[in-house]
Design a protein around this motif. Sequence first.
Motif, PDB file in Angstrom:
ATOM      1  N   VAL A  70       0.843  -1.198   0.000  1.00 17.63           N
ATOM      2  CA  VAL A  70       0.000   0.000   0.000  1.00 17.63           C
ATOM      3  C   VAL A  70       0.876   1.244   0.000  1.00 17.63           C
ATOM      4  O   VAL A  70       0.596   2.213  -0.708  1.00 17.63           O
ATOM      5  CB  VAL A  70      -0.975   0.005   1.195  1.00 17.63           C
ATOM      6  N   HIS A  71       1.957   1.220   0.761  1.00 17.73           N
ATOM      7  CA  HIS A  71       2.874   2.361   0.787  1.00 17.73           C
ATOM      8  C   HIS A  71       3.475   2.608  -0.597  1.00 17.73           C
ATOM      9  O   HIS A  71       3.573   3.748  -1.043  1.00 17.73           O
ATOM     10  CB  HIS A  71       3.979   2.151   1.813  1.00 17.73           C
TER      11      HIS A  71
ATOM     12  N   VAL B 172      -4.360   3.506 -14.076  1.00 16.85           N
ATOM     13  CA  VAL B 172      -3.908   2.175 -13.662  1.00 16.85           C
ATOM     14  C   VAL B 172      -3.309   2.239 -12.259  1.00 16.85           C
ATOM     15  O   VAL B 172      -3.609   1.401 -11.396  1.00 16.85           O
ATOM     16  CB  VAL B 172      -2.892   1.608 -14.679  1.00 16.85           C
ATOM     17  N   VAL B 173      -2.473   3.238 -12.012  1.00 16.23           N
ATOM     18  CA  VAL B 173      -1.839   3.401 -10.700  1.00 16.23           C
ATOM     19  C   VAL B 173      -2.892   3.688  -9.625  1.00 16.23           C
ATOM     20  O   VAL B 173      -2.851   3.118  -8.528  1.00 16.23           O
ATOM     21  CB  VAL B 173      -0.765   4.519 -10.762  1.00 16.23           C
ATOM     22  N   ALA B 174      -3.851   4.561  -9.936  1.00 13.80           N
ATOM     23  CA  ALA B 174      -4.917   4.876  -8.979  1.00 13.80           C
ATOM     24  C   ALA B 174      -5.794   3.651  -8.734  1.00 13.80           C
ATOM     25  O   ALA B 174      -6.222   3.409  -7.600  1.00 13.80           O
ATOM     26  CB  ALA B 174      -5.757   6.042  -9.486  1.00 13.80           C
ATOM     27  N   GLY B 175      -6.065   2.877  -9.776  1.00 10.21           N
ATOM     28  CA  GLY B 175      -6.842   1.641  -9.608  1.00 10.21           C
ATOM     29  C   GLY B 175      -6.121   0.643  -8.723  1.00 10.21           C
ATOM     30  O   GLY B 175      -6.745  -0.034  -7.889  1.00 10.21           O
ATOM     31  N   ASP B 176      -4.808   0.550  -8.876  1.00 15.07           N
ATOM     32  CA  ASP B 176      -4.014  -0.335  -8.022  1.00 15.07           C
ATOM     33  C   ASP B 176      -4.090   0.107  -6.568  1.00 15.07           C
ATOM     34  O   ASP B 176      -4.296  -0.715  -5.668  1.00 15.07           O
ATOM     35  CB  ASP B 176      -2.562  -0.352  -8.505  1.00 15.07           C
ATOM     36  N   LEU B 177      -3.964   1.400  -6.337  1.00 14.79           N
ATOM     37  CA  LEU B 177      -4.068   1.917  -4.968  1.00 14.79           C
ATOM     38  C   LEU B 177      -5.468   1.689  -4.403  1.00 14.79           C
ATOM     39  O   LEU B 177      -5.612   1.283  -3.245  1.00 14.79           O
ATOM     40  CB  LEU B 177      -3.709   3.401  -4.922  1.00 14.79           C
ATOM     41  N   ALA B 178      -6.483   1.927  -5.209  1.00 11.91           N
ATOM     42  CA  ALA B 178      -7.863   1.739  -4.758  1.00 11.91           C
ATOM     43  C   ALA B 178      -8.113   0.283  -4.361  1.00 11.91           C
ATOM     44  O   ALA B 178      -8.771  -0.002  -3.357  1.00 11.91           O
ATOM     45  CB  ALA B 178      -8.841   2.158  -5.858  1.00 11.91           C
TER      46      ALA B 178
END
Length: 142
Positions: free
Chosen positions: A13-14, A70-76
Amino acid sequence: MSDLSAFSGDRAVHGAVLRYRVMAFIVGSALLVLTAIVILQYGFDLRSQMKTPEKIVAPVHGYLYIIYLVVAGDLARRAKWRLGRIVLVVCSGFVPFLAFIVEHRVYAQMQAEWAAGVAGTATATTDVAGSDPTPTTTGTGT
């Protein structure tokens, strides 16, 4: 001090938060450049002079926005976000200045969640450790 390593929790997550912050800054900056080009084109009637910069910056911002999604989806996914936060993050990639505001809020919320997780873990550890105050000895035979 806002150091990611100061918080305990899932390292994935970090890492996802760090990737999101970098992409939010890049996409927000590219969007500001594109916005400035459009303002110069239509606000100051410089359409003929600003065609080349628009042809370069617009596709670059588009590709960066896809990476940002894609990066925001991974974080979500990793942080188990609700739909409202996801929609706000998606919108922040195409509204000027919003990427910087949303990134700041997301990071502050993630810090608060990590701090609450650390406090919850410390309380649970104290409760477990405090339940049996008798010391134990090993290796001594009498």
